[in-house]
Design a protein around this motif. Structure first.
Motif, PDB file in Angstrom:
ATOM      1  N   ILE A  56       0.850  -1.194   0.000  1.00  0.00           N
ATOM      2  CA  ILE A  56       0.000   0.000   0.000  1.00  0.00           C
ATOM      3  C   ILE A  56       0.884   1.242   0.000  1.00  0.00           C
ATOM      4  O   ILE A  56       1.838   1.332   0.761  1.00  0.00           O
ATOM      5  N   ILE A  57       0.564   2.186  -0.859  1.00  0.00           N
ATOM      6  CA  ILE A  57       1.272   3.458  -0.886  1.00  0.00           C
ATOM      7  C   ILE A  57       0.331   4.516  -0.339  1.00  0.00           C
ATOM      8  O   ILE A  57      -0.754   4.738  -0.870  1.00  0.00           O
ATOM      9  N   ARG A  58       0.722   5.143   0.744  1.00  0.00           N
ATOM     10  CA  ARG A  58      -0.082   6.195   1.367  1.00  0.00           C
ATOM     11  C   ARG A  58       0.568   7.538   1.089  1.00  0.00           C
ATOM     12  O   ARG A  58       1.784   7.651   1.065  1.00  0.00           O
ATOM     13  N   ILE A  59      -0.254   8.549   0.906  1.00  0.00           N
ATOM     14  CA  ILE A  59       0.239   9.902   0.664  1.00  0.00           C
ATOM     15  C   ILE A  59       0.054  10.697   1.941  1.00  0.00           C
ATOM     16  O   ILE A  59      -1.051  10.807   2.465  1.00  0.00           O
ATOM     17  N   LEU A  60       1.144  11.240   2.458  1.00  0.00           N
ATOM     18  CA  LEU A  60       1.117  12.068   3.656  1.00  0.00           C
ATOM     19  C   LEU A  60       1.140  13.525   3.215  1.00  0.00           C
ATOM     20  O   LEU A  60       2.101  13.992   2.606  1.00  0.00           O
TER      21      LEU A  60
END
Length: 68
Positions: A56-60
């Motif tokens: 999973i790639i999360r954007i902060l």
């Protein structure tokens, strides 16, 4: 994530002490909710992309909110 970062900075401090350097290190939490972060990247703007072990790639975002 906090535990991993703390361990990293403790080990870094120990290594720096062994070569007689005394750097000043500050740890700042910029986001929460990550379970198994393995990488971090910046695309040239204000966002950080956090890759987790499960793929999973999360954007902060700059306001500490996350999105997928």
């Amino acid at each position: 994530m906090k535990n991993n970062l703390l361990l990293f900075f403790v080990l870094l401090s120990f290594y720096s002490y062994r070569i007689h350097a005394q750097p000043s290190i500050t740890v700042e939490s910029v986001g929460t909710g990550f379970t198994k972060p393995v990488d971090i990247a910046n695309a040239g703007d204000d966002r950080l992309f956090i890759v987790e072990k499960d793929g999973i790639i999360r954007i902060l975002n700059t306001n500490s909110t996350t999105s997928v």
